[in-house]
Motif scaffolding. Structure first.
Motif, PDB file in Angstrom:
ATOM      1  N   ILE A 391      -6.093   2.568   9.475  1.00 24.14           N
ATOM      2  CA  ILE A 391      -5.212   1.540   8.914  1.00 24.14           C
ATOM      3  C   ILE A 391      -3.766   1.812   9.337  1.00 24.14           C
ATOM      4  CG2 ILE A 391      -4.282   0.552   6.783  1.00 24.14           C
ATOM      5  CD1 ILE A 391      -6.945   1.162   5.458  1.00 24.14           C
ATOM      6  N   PRO A 392      -3.080   0.847   9.966  1.00 24.72           N
ATOM      7  CA  PRO A 392      -1.664   1.042  10.299  1.00 24.72           C
ATOM      8  C   PRO A 392      -0.806   1.016   9.032  1.00 24.72           C
ATOM      9  CG  PRO A 392      -2.386  -1.159  10.944  1.00 24.72           C
ATOM     10  CD  PRO A 392      -3.598  -0.439  10.449  1.00 24.72           C
ATOM     11  N   LEU A 393       0.063   1.982   8.911  1.00 21.45           N
ATOM     12  CA  LEU A 393       0.908   2.102   7.725  1.00 21.45           C
ATOM     13  C   LEU A 393       2.293   1.504   7.939  1.00 21.45           C
ATOM     14  CD1 LEU A 393       0.058   5.807   6.741  1.00 21.45           C
ATOM     15  CD2 LEU A 393      -1.081   3.705   6.006  1.00 21.45           C
ATOM     16  N   ASP A 394       2.852   1.714   9.112  1.00 23.28           N
ATOM     17  CA  ASP A 394       4.211   1.240   9.389  1.00 23.28           C
ATOM     18  C   ASP A 394       4.335   1.008  10.890  1.00 23.28           C
ATOM     19  OD1 ASP A 394       6.785   0.462   8.911  1.00 23.28           O
ATOM     20  OD2 ASP A 394       7.600   2.479   8.657  1.00 23.28           O
ATOM     21  N   VAL A 395       4.866  -0.140  11.279  1.00 26.80           N
ATOM     22  CA  VAL A 395       4.957  -0.499  12.688  1.00 26.80           C
ATOM     23  C   VAL A 395       6.373  -0.943  13.014  1.00 26.80           C
ATOM     24  CG1 VAL A 395       4.112  -2.013  14.515  1.00 26.80           C
ATOM     25  CG2 VAL A 395       2.538  -1.222  12.741  1.00 26.80           C
ATOM     26  N   ARG A 396       6.922  -0.398  14.103  1.00 26.63           N
ATOM     27  CA  ARG A 396       8.193  -0.856  14.660  1.00 26.63           C
ATOM     28  C   ARG A 396       8.019  -0.906  16.170  1.00 26.63           C
ATOM     29  NH1 ARG A 396       8.707  -1.208  10.011  1.00 26.63           N
ATOM     30  NH2 ARG A 396      10.481  -0.828   8.649  1.00 26.63           N
ATOM     31  N   ALA A 397       7.509  -2.038  16.662  1.00 23.78           N
ATOM     32  CA  ALA A 397       7.296  -2.212  18.097  1.00 23.78           C
ATOM     33  C   ALA A 397       8.541  -2.881  18.666  1.00 23.78           C
ATOM     34  CB  ALA A 397       6.054  -3.053  18.354  1.00 23.78           C
ATOM     35  N   GLN A 398       9.353  -2.121  19.404  1.00 26.33           N
ATOM     36  CA  GLN A 398      10.675  -2.596  19.800  1.00 26.33           C
ATOM     37  C   GLN A 398      10.853  -2.512  21.317  1.00 26.33           C
ATOM     38  OE1 GLN A 398      13.265  -1.641  15.977  1.00 26.33           O
ATOM     39  NE2 GLN A 398      12.931   0.236  17.123  1.00 26.33           N
ATOM     40  N   LEU A 399      11.173  -3.660  21.912  1.00 26.29           N
ATOM     41  CA  LEU A 399      11.369  -3.725  23.355  1.00 26.29           C
ATOM     42  C   LEU A 399      12.576  -4.601  23.680  1.00 26.29           C
ATOM     43  CD1 LEU A 399       7.676  -4.281  24.552  1.00 26.29           C
ATOM     44  CD2 LEU A 399       8.963  -2.139  24.607  1.00 26.29           C
ATOM     45  N   GLN A 400      13.161  -4.338  24.834  1.00 23.08           N
ATOM     46  CA  GLN A 400      14.312  -5.117  25.307  1.00 23.08           C
ATOM     47  C   GLN A 400      13.981  -5.770  26.639  1.00 23.08           C
ATOM     48  OE1 GLN A 400      18.376  -3.595  24.783  1.00 23.08           O
ATOM     49  NE2 GLN A 400      18.635  -3.737  27.008  1.00 23.08           N
ATOM     50  N   ILE A 401      14.370  -7.032  26.791  1.00 27.72           N
ATOM     51  CA  ILE A 401      14.180  -7.759  28.040  1.00 27.72           C
ATOM     52  C   ILE A 401      15.493  -7.769  28.817  1.00 27.72           C
ATOM     53  CG2 ILE A 401      13.593  -9.972  29.082  1.00 27.72           C
ATOM     54  CD1 ILE A 401      11.870 -10.558  26.649  1.00 27.72           C
ATOM     55  N   ASN A 402      15.426  -7.360  30.070  1.00 20.15           N
ATOM     56  CA  ASN A 402      16.592  -7.301  30.938  1.00 20.15           C
ATOM     57  C   ASN A 402      16.322  -8.068  32.221  1.00 20.15           C
ATOM     58  OD1 ASN A 402      17.813  -4.901  29.294  1.00 20.15           O
ATOM     59  ND2 ASN A 402      15.827  -4.123  29.969  1.00 20.15           N
ATOM     60  N   THR A 428      12.013  -6.666  17.674  1.00 18.65           N
ATOM     61  CA  THR A 428      11.149  -5.702  17.001  1.00 18.65           C
ATOM     62  C   THR A 428      10.108  -6.457  16.194  1.00 18.65           C
ATOM     63  OG1 THR A 428      11.058  -3.917  15.357  1.00 18.65           O
ATOM     64  CG2 THR A 428      12.795  -5.538  15.083  1.00 18.65           C
ATOM     65  N   GLN A 429       8.851  -6.053  16.326  1.00 18.33           N
ATOM     66  CA  GLN A 429       7.772  -6.544  15.475  1.00 18.33           C
ATOM     67  C   GLN A 429       7.596  -5.509  14.371  1.00 18.33           C
ATOM     68  OE1 GLN A 429       4.881  -7.188  18.765  1.00 18.33           O
ATOM     69  NE2 GLN A 429       4.582  -9.206  17.865  1.00 18.33           N
ATOM     70  N   ARG A 430       7.846  -5.939  13.148  1.00 16.41           N
ATOM     71  CA  ARG A 430       7.904  -5.010  12.012  1.00 16.41           C
ATOM     72  C   ARG A 430       6.827  -5.352  10.996  1.00 16.41           C
ATOM     73  NH1 ARG A 430      10.744  -5.791   7.262  1.00 16.41           N
ATOM     74  NH2 ARG A 430      11.951  -7.502   8.191  1.00 16.41           N
ATOM     75  N   ALA A 431       6.103  -4.338  10.547  1.00 25.65           N
ATOM     76  CA  ALA A 431       5.087  -4.517   9.510  1.00 25.65           C
ATOM     77  C   ALA A 431       4.928  -3.211   8.752  1.00 25.65           C
ATOM     78  CB  ALA A 431       3.757  -4.938  10.121  1.00 25.65           C
ATOM     79  N   THR A 432       4.863  -3.305   7.424  1.00 23.71           N
ATOM     80  CA  THR A 432       4.700  -2.119   6.585  1.00 23.71           C
ATOM     81  C   THR A 432       3.581  -2.364   5.587  1.00 23.71           C
ATOM     82  OG1 THR A 432       7.068  -1.613   6.770  1.00 23.71           O
ATOM     83  CG2 THR A 432       5.849  -0.513   5.009  1.00 23.71           C
ATOM     84  N   LEU A 433       2.736  -1.371   5.384  1.00 26.78           N
ATOM     85  CA  LEU A 433       1.602  -1.472   4.470  1.00 26.78           C
ATOM     86  C   LEU A 433       2.053  -1.858   3.067  1.00 26.78           C
ATOM     87  CD1 LEU A 433      -1.534  -0.791   4.426  1.00 26.78           C
ATOM     88  CD2 LEU A 433      -0.841   1.371   3.371  1.00 26.78           C
ATOM     89  N   THR A 434       1.364  -2.816   2.445  1.00 26.06           N
ATOM     90  CA  THR A 434       1.678  -3.220   1.073  1.00 26.06           C
ATOM     91  C   THR A 434       1.015  -2.273   0.083  1.00 26.06           C
ATOM     92  OG1 THR A 434      -0.246  -4.691   0.953  1.00 26.06           O
ATOM     93  CG2 THR A 434       1.828  -5.635   1.774  1.00 26.06           C
ATOM     94  N   GLN A 435       1.462  -2.314  -1.161  1.00 26.69           N
ATOM     95  CA  GLN A 435       0.882  -1.460  -2.183  1.00 26.69           C
ATOM     96  C   GLN A 435      -0.589  -1.791  -2.401  1.00 26.69           C
ATOM     97  OE1 GLN A 435       2.557   1.185  -4.148  1.00 26.69           O
ATOM     98  NE2 GLN A 435       0.349   1.535  -4.260  1.00 26.69           N
ATOM     99  N   GLU A 436      -0.935  -3.074  -2.359  1.00 23.92           N
ATOM    100  CA  GLU A 436      -2.327  -3.479  -2.556  1.00 23.92           C
ATOM    101  C   GLU A 436      -3.240  -2.887  -1.489  1.00 23.92           C
ATOM    102  OE1 GLU A 436      -5.052  -7.582  -2.719  1.00 23.92           O
ATOM    103  OE2 GLU A 436      -2.872  -7.688  -2.504  1.00 23.92           O
ATOM    104  N   LEU A 437      -2.818  -2.984  -0.224  1.00 25.39           N
ATOM    105  CA  LEU A 437      -3.625  -2.426   0.854  1.00 25.39           C
ATOM    106  C   LEU A 437      -3.614  -0.903   0.817  1.00 25.39           C
ATOM    107  CD1 LEU A 437      -2.697  -4.837   3.778  1.00 25.39           C
ATOM    108  CD2 LEU A 437      -4.840  -4.729   2.511  1.00 25.39           C
ATOM    109  N   ALA A 438      -2.518  -0.333   0.328  1.00 28.68           N
ATOM    110  CA  ALA A 438      -2.469   1.127   0.180  1.00 28.68           C
ATOM    111  C   ALA A 438      -3.510   1.585  -0.836  1.00 28.68           C
ATOM    112  CB  ALA A 438      -1.071   1.565  -0.245  1.00 28.68           C
ATOM    113  N   ASN A 439      -3.678   0.825  -1.906  1.00 31.37           N
ATOM    114  CA  ASN A 439      -4.687   1.176  -2.910  1.00 31.37           C
ATOM    115  C   ASN A 439      -6.091   1.102  -2.318  1.00 31.37           C
ATOM    116  OD1 ASN A 439      -2.687   1.506  -4.839  1.00 31.37           O
ATOM    117  ND2 ASN A 439      -2.864  -0.580  -5.613  1.00 31.37           N
ATOM    118  N   GLN A 440      -6.345   0.094  -1.469  1.00 33.52           N
ATOM    119  CA  GLN A 440      -7.638   0.013  -0.794  1.00 33.52           C
ATOM    120  C   GLN A 440      -7.867   1.222   0.099  1.00 33.52           C
ATOM    121  OE1 GLN A 440      -8.261  -3.648   1.352  1.00 33.52           O
ATOM    122  NE2 GLN A 440      -7.632  -4.948  -0.359  1.00 33.52           N
TER     123      GLN A 440
END
Length: 488
Positions: A391-402, A428-440
């Motif tokens: 399960i992904p917990l925290d995502v910071r996928a960050q790229l720059q276009i030049n 940046t594509q940002r996503a962080t695990l919610t408390q509900e999914l953390a409980n699962q």
């Protein structure tokens, strides 16, 4: 209990309960590891009805796309380079809610599933710093590409194309709104010229915008085939094909292989310290992240994996990364470290990808312009994963276009420009695990130990009842035997 029973019957009932609980504890303790593994497998395998399937078919974790634009504040001073460097100011973030859905599923006989990915974005004004009608000045990408595609053409063809640029009134730079530059796009008569000139690759859009035609598209990201984990949870989410092939055909050897996951579903890992690989369709390649450190999100422990300088090397520092160079072998490496030539993925356009603000890139990229402030905290590419469930917990996928600005003979506006890497935007594509999914996740993690604890509890109760039964029996027996007989 059994008030009408005889004393002997009560003893037998007590003894039977004790023996049953002890036997139950032994059976549960012996069989639970196998049962819990099957239960966990049923949750994690990608199949209709499984927990992982529900979390994968439409991502439940709130996701955001944050876009930062670079505004060129002094384009009129370009002719004075290097006395006056191009200066860029960051604008944003412009924040969009992002939703991923898997559509067109085809279940294959080899424990894989083929699907397309639909991404949807909705602008969130409250989370944004700016408005979609804000104006940004930067390179004119279309005229830049026209000159680039014609750089090796004959003098007569170049002259004719340059006349078209002059008649069209094209400039080296232009100002457009955020709305036009991102999802809406804008019309430009030069785009038709560009599509005519670039015969080797069919450009599939009629407007220019960095994300034009992508919102709600089922086909833009391509077609993926991945393993469901039915054969082994260690294969869950691993891609085998992209657009029906196991090699992109865009990069040499291993660099062109389709491997890794899409980043939202990960296999079960026995070791936290192994590297992980993401296949990013945005750049048509895989990105291998290195183990960084242990992290805790909502009391769930995981491992953080980060993008290091090896990701965007093309053989300068890491010989094994030389296959990312698309030039002739005698010209490789062709760019300095920290910037990746993504032109093969972008219809031949001189598009280059890096970390934001040229973080971890060669110092020369930052020295040639003003306004770059690389920062590990803000610009590091990372993903945190719970290794036992994937399960992904925290995502910071960050790229720059030049875009690469360089002199092109035969085109007046480009003949005397400097050769510099111009930052256009970063996201940046940002996503962080919610408390509900953390409980699962926590429930899945305690599942293997839960049965053992229950077995221990039943066993302890059984032993306790057996001990009480033995104590009472011996005591009653001793009271019935005369003291003198006990001494004999």
């Amino acid at each position: 209990m059994c008030s009408s029973c005889s004393d002997f019957q009560r003893k037998m009932v007590s003894f039977g309960c004790s023996a049953f609980l002890i036997l139950l504890a032994i059976i549960l303790g012996t069989l639970w590891p196998t049962l819990s593994s099957r239960m966990l497998r049923d949750k994690l395998v990608i199949k209709n009805g499984s927990v992982n399937y529900q979390n994968w078919i439409r991502t439940p974790i709130p996701m955001f796309l944050e876009i930062y634009m670079f505004n060129w504040t002094n384009p009129d001073e370009l002719h004075r380079y290097p006395e006056v460097k191009p200066h860029f100011e960051e604008m944003g973030p412009y924040v969009f809610h992002e939703v991923h859905e898997r559509v067109g599923l085809v279940w294959n006989n080899n424990n894989t599933v083929t699907f397309n990915q639909r991404r949807t974005w909705h602008f969130d004004q409250d989370l944004s710093k700016g408005f979609l009608n804000d104006t940004v000045t930067n390179l004119n990408v279309i005229s830049l590409n026209v000159a680039y595609f014609m750089r090796d053409a004959g003098a007569v063809t170049k002259f004719g194309t340059d006349v078209i640029l002059e008649l069209d009134g094209s400039l080296l730079w232009h100002s457009k709104t955020i709305r036009e530059l991102l999802f809406d796009g804008f019309d430009d008569t030069l785009l038709d010229v560009l599509k005519t000139l670039n015969q080797t690759v069919k450009i599939p859009f009629d407007k220019f915008g960095w994300f034009v035609d992508r919102n709600l598209s089922d086909t833009y990201d391509g077609t993926f085939t991945m393993k469901t984990g039915a054969d082994s949870l260690e294969n869950t989410g691993i891609l085998t094909l992209w657009n029906g092939a196991d090699h992109t055909g865009m990069y040499r050897g291993k660099c062109g292989e389709v491997k890794g996951t899409t980043g939202e579903l990960w296999p079960v890992m026995h070791s936290n310290k192994t590297n992980v690989t993401i296949f990013a369709s945005d750049v048509c390649r895989s990105l291998t992240l290195q183990y960084g450190e242990e992290v805790i999100i909502h009391d769930v422990e995981g491992a953080k994996y980060v993008g290091d300088e090896k990701v965007f090397d093309n053989g300068v520092k890491y010989p094994e990364a030389a296959c990312w160079c698309n030039s002739r072998l005698d010209q490789c490496p062709d760019v300095k470290p920290g910037v990746f030539n993504a032109s093969a993925c972008k219809y031949g356009s001189p598009t280059f990808v890096s970390y934001p603000h040229f973080y971890l890139a060669d110092q020369s990229y930052r020295d040639s312009i003003d306004g770059m402030s690389p920062n590990k905290t803000k610009h590091e590419f990372f993903i945190a994963i719970e290794p036992h469930t994937g399960i992904p917990l925290d995502v910071r996928a960050q790229l720059q276009i030049n875009m690469l600005l360089q002199p092109v003979k035969g085109f007046k506006m480009y003949e005397k420009v400097p050769k510099i890497m111009v930052p256009m935007l970063w996201f940046t594509q940002r996503a962080t695990l919610t408390q509900e999914l953390a409980n699962q996740a926590k429930m899945a993690l305690v599942l293997p130990e839960l049965g053992i604890y229950i077995a221990i509890f039943f066993g302890a109760v059984g032993v306790l009842l057996g001990g009480i039964f033995a104590f009472v029996t011996i005591r009653k027996w001793s009271e019935q035997v005369p003291y003198e007989e006990l001494l004999r």
